[in-house]
Design an enzyme around this catalytic site. Structure first.
Site, PDB file in Angstrom:
ATOM      1  N   PHE A  13       0.855  -1.192   0.000  1.00 50.11           N
ATOM      2  CA  PHE A  13       0.000   0.000   0.000  1.00 50.11           C
ATOM      3  C   PHE A  13       0.886   1.234   0.000  1.00 50.11           C
ATOM      4  O   PHE A  13       1.756   1.375   0.848  1.00 50.11           O
ATOM      5  CB  PHE A  13      -0.944   0.071   1.201  1.00 50.11           C
ATOM      6  CG  PHE A  13      -1.855   1.267   1.107  1.00 50.11           C
ATOM      7  CD1 PHE A  13      -3.023   1.214   0.362  1.00 50.11           C
ATOM      8  CD2 PHE A  13      -1.504   2.468   1.715  1.00 50.11           C
ATOM      9  CE1 PHE A  13      -3.833   2.332   0.222  1.00 50.11           C
ATOM     10  CE2 PHE A  13      -2.321   3.596   1.582  1.00 50.11           C
ATOM     11  CZ  PHE A  13      -3.484   3.524   0.836  1.00 50.11           C
ATOM     12  N   ASP A  56       9.411   2.491   2.327  1.00 52.67           N
ATOM     13  CA  ASP A  56       8.220   3.305   2.577  1.00 52.67           C
ATOM     14  C   ASP A  56       7.870   3.168   4.062  1.00 52.67           C
ATOM     15  O   ASP A  56       7.315   2.169   4.490  1.00 52.67           O
ATOM     16  CB  ASP A  56       7.059   2.854   1.692  1.00 52.67           C
ATOM     17  CG  ASP A  56       5.816   3.724   1.879  1.00 52.67           C
ATOM     18  OD1 ASP A  56       5.794   4.540   2.833  1.00 52.67           O
ATOM     19  OD2 ASP A  56       4.863   3.591   1.089  1.00 52.67           O
ATOM     20  N   LYS A  85       2.411  10.846   7.575  1.00 49.81           N
ATOM     21  CA  LYS A  85       1.578  10.539   8.738  1.00 49.81           C
ATOM     22  C   LYS A  85       2.069  11.226  10.026  1.00 49.81           C
ATOM     23  O   LYS A  85       1.856  12.412  10.186  1.00 49.81           O
ATOM     24  CB  LYS A  85       1.411   9.023   8.862  1.00 49.81           C
ATOM     25  CG  LYS A  85       0.604   8.470   7.661  1.00 49.81           C
ATOM     26  CD  LYS A  85       0.047   7.083   7.854  1.00 49.81           C
ATOM     27  CE  LYS A  85      -0.982   6.772   6.774  1.00 49.81           C
ATOM     28  NZ  LYS A  85      -0.587   5.733   5.838  1.00 49.81           N
TER      29      LYS A  85
HETATM   30  C1  LIG Z   1      -0.810   5.793   4.354  1.00 51.35           C
HETATM   31  C2  LIG Z   1       0.312   5.308   3.529  1.00 51.35           C
HETATM   32  C3  LIG Z   1       0.681   5.961   2.348  1.00 51.35           C
HETATM   33  C4  LIG Z   1      -0.113   7.100   1.756  1.00 51.35           C
HETATM   34  O1  LIG Z   1      -0.256   8.182   2.601  1.00 51.35           O
HETATM   35  P1  LIG Z   1      -1.444   9.251   2.347  1.00 51.35           P
HETATM   36  O2  LIG Z   1      -1.089  10.375   3.262  1.00 51.35           O
HETATM   37  O3  LIG Z   1      -2.712   8.565   2.713  1.00 51.35           O
HETATM   38  O4  LIG Z   1      -1.393   9.621   0.913  1.00 51.35           O
HETATM   39  C5  LIG Z   1       1.813   5.500   1.688  1.00 51.35           C
HETATM   40  N1  LIG Z   1       2.512   4.447   2.142  1.00 51.35           N
HETATM   41  C6  LIG Z   1       2.170   3.782   3.267  1.00 51.35           C
HETATM   42  C7  LIG Z   1       3.010   2.639   3.731  1.00 51.35           C
HETATM   43  C8  LIG Z   1       1.053   4.178   3.990  1.00 51.35           C
HETATM   44  O5  LIG Z   1       0.680   3.492   5.078  1.00 51.35           O
END
Ligand SMILES: *Cc1c(COP(=O)(O)O)cnc(C)c1O
Length: 398
Positions: free
Chosen positions: A140, A225, A254
């Site tokens: 994701f 990520d 985040k």
């Molecule tokens: C939440 C998330 C994203 C995307 O972040 P948004 O602020 O929702 O665009 C990308 N990578 C990972 C691993 C995430 O958990």
């Protein structure tokens, strides 16, 4: 207005791209939130780990208010006095050389995709438009067209074509599969050190190190990520720190702003982020002084309040307590730090109804991938609060 009335309005006027639990929150403080009917809940999702520092952390709110009264947005047409300090502090804290700030997580990942492609063409000398990026099953990374193009979740892509080419998907946790996918045109491997949305999946021991070594051997950039797993969630600053590696690039978001403002960033070296020249990439709000001031304070809170160590210690405590329940409905309890997935057996009939049940008992969490309940409370949670949450979990999992 009450819960029912708010929901009716939202259903009527808001697009239905989410399926939220029916709780309408109007206030938050630390690990607790209150709904419009005055009910109190322990937040065990922390806005997908954006609120690691707890709701409305007083220090972060103070920094936000003070900056809001000075200047909020300059655009990058001009400089501001917060961006340089955020970049410097982030580098000192993480050991990277350069920062590129954006807003959402998806934008940080998009930035990483652009950076590794451009690095591939200008430094690795991959023939034009031939760059390949390796990604994992069950990943994701956000919701833009290019990012959903490499999702293995059919619903994320279906109806949104034509999709972006240039990705190869390999099985998460399988080193051999990764090795087979490498070609001379591979520029990067993008991986979540712990998959969050995928169900809090921790890869087999040695996976990150072995894929990292293969990247080094083949001149491939290793991109972690850490948008969800990073900034203390896993019990370390970054989840990759459990392994002996230093990714070439890290995406964060985040909790970078303690849930107060959308701020994300890409961390890397001068050699790699140096491929961007003025005009190559940008964002009107990226690097804005309000976001930067909030992020600076959010990082300080994380470190100065010892939240990373707390996540480590209390994560082990929380998992032990959940294991002690000994429910027959549970297939596996996994995770690192306060990043916990409870996978239910198929006969449990999906995680949603247990999340509904927990909501009625005052604990907010959200199912992920149908049969996993994720427990990821703000890192400021106390032992007694974990004890109380586990008592409620016990009631729904009997
Ligand atoms: C939440 C998330 C994203 C995307 O972040 P948004 O602020 O929702 O665009 C990308 N990578 C990972 C691993 C995430 O958990």
């Amino acid at each position: 207005m009450n819960t029912k009335e708010y929901i009716e309005i939202e259903e009527k006027f808001g697009a239905h791209n989410y399926h939220p639990l029916d709780v309408v929150i109007e206030k938050g403080e630390g690990v607790w939130v209150w709904d419009v009917d005055g009910n109190k809940y322990l937040d065990c999702l922390a806005a997908y780990s954006a609120v690691n520092q707890g709701h409305c952390h007083p220090r972060i709110i103070k920094a936000m208010k003070e900056q809001a009264e000075k200047v909020t947005l300059t655009s990058r047409a001009f400089r501001n006095n917060q961006l340089p300090l955020l970049c410097k502090e982030l580098c000192e804290m993480t050991g990277y050389e350069m920062v590129l700030p954006m807003n959402s997580g998806a934008e940080a990942v998009e930035t990483a995709l652009k950076a590794v492609r451009k690095w591939g063409y200008t430094i690795k000398k991959v023939p034009e438009n031939q760059a390949e990026i390796i990604v994992c099953t069950n990943n994701f990374a956000g919701r833009t067209i290019s990012i959903v193009s490499f999702s293995t979740e059919e619903q994320y892509k279906s109806g949104f074509g034509p999709l972006t080419p240039g990705y190869k998907v390999v099985k998460y946790g399988d080193v051999k599969d990764f090795e087979k996918a490498i070609t001379p045109n591979t520029v990067a491997f993008i991986v979540e050190p712990i998959q969050g949305e995928g169900g809090v999946i921790v890869p087999p021991a040695g996976y990150l190190k072995q894929t990292y070594d293969l990247c080094k051997k083949n001149n491939i950039l290793f991109v972690a990520d850490e948008i969800q797993s990073g900034l203390g969630r896993s019990g370390k600053m970054f989840a990759f720190m459990y392994d002996d590696i230093k990714p070439d690039m890290v995406t964060i978001g985040k909790a970078l702003s303690g849930g107060c403002y959308p701020v994300s960033a890409v961390l890397s070296s001068k050699d790699i982020l140096g491929v961007f020249k003025p005009g190559d990439h940008g964002s009107t709000f990226g690097g804005n002084p309000l976001g930067c001031a909030v992020a600076r304070e959010s990082l300080k809170v994380l470190v100065e309040e010892g939240l990373i160590e707390k996540s480590h210690e209390l994560g082990n405590y929380f998992r032990d307590k959940l294991n002690e329940i000994g429910s027959n409905l549970v297939k596996e309890i996994r995770g690192k730090g306060l990043f916990i997935g409870v996978e239910l057996k198929p006969e449990a009939g999906g995680a949603r109804k247990y999340c509904e049940g927990l909501k009625n008992l005052g604990v907010l969490c959200k199912e992920t991938h149908d049969n996993v309940i994720r427990f990821a409370p703000p890192l400021v949670i106390k032992k007694e609060e974990i004890d109380w949450a586990v008592e409620q979990v016990k009631k729904v999992l009997v």
